[in-house]
Design a protein around this motif. Structure first.
Motif, short mmCIF file in Angstrom:
data_model
loop_
_atom_site.label_atom_id
_atom_site.label_comp_id
_atom_site.label_asym_id
_atom_site.label_seq_id
_atom_site.Cartn_x
_atom_site.Cartn_y
_atom_site.Cartn_z
N PHE A 1 -45.09 -102.38 59.26
CA PHE A 1 -46.55 -102.51 59.42
C PHE A 1 -47.29 -101.52 58.53
O PHE A 1 -48.31 -101.87 57.92
N THR A 2 -46.80 -100.31 58.44
CA THR A 2 -47.44 -99.29 57.60
C THR A 2 -47.37 -99.68 56.13
O THR A 2 -48.34 -99.53 55.39
N ILE A 3 -46.23 -100.19 55.71
CA ILE A 3 -46.08 -100.63 54.31
C ILE A 3 -47.08 -101.74 54.00
O ILE A 3 -47.76 -101.71 52.97
N MET A 4 -47.19 -102.69 54.90
CA MET A 4 -48.11 -103.81 54.67
C MET A 4 -49.57 -103.32 54.64
O MET A 4 -50.33 -103.68 53.74
N ARG A 5 -49.94 -102.51 55.61
CA ARG A 5 -51.33 -102.08 55.76
C ARG A 5 -51.72 -101.04 54.71
O ARG A 5 -52.74 -101.20 54.04
N ASP A 6 -50.93 -99.99 54.56
CA ASP A 6 -51.33 -98.88 53.70
C ASP A 6 -51.00 -99.08 52.23
O ASP A 6 -51.69 -98.53 51.36
#
Length: 99
Positions: free
Chosen positions: A41-46
């Motif tokens: 999720f962090t990779i996708m969002r940030d």
């Protein structure tokens, strides 16, 4: 022949996480995993990477040693997700030594 120039306001859009080329995504992700473990999720969002698993595969093929652990996470809307990947860098590719 005059070279086309990109206006300043549009040039800034091509910098940072807006560049979605595979090479740019791989570079962003390589820098991020060096900082510590990171979840899907962090990779996708940030990092603006839609297919984190594919980019992790690219990095592994380039010689990065990355392990995957699966966890259960709750997203920002309170929904539970099981099996979310968390990637941890174990080793970077071997440095080439000039002979």
């Amino acid at each position: 022949m005059k070279k086309a120039t990109i206006p300043e306001e549009k040039r800034s859009l091509s910098q940072g996480n807006s560049n979605t080329t595979t090479n740019a995504q791989n570079a962003r992700l390589a820098e991020r995993v060096k900082q510590g473990s990171v979840d899907t999720f962090t990779i996708m969002r940030d990092l603006n990477i839609c297919r984190p698993g594919a980019r992790i595969c690219d990095l592994r093929n380039a010689g990065y040693k990355i392990i995957t652990n699966r966890i259960t996470m709750t997203d920002e809307w309170g929904r539970i997700h099981r099996g979310v990947a968390v990637y941890t860098l174990i080793a970077e590719p071997d440095a080439k030594v000039a002979a």
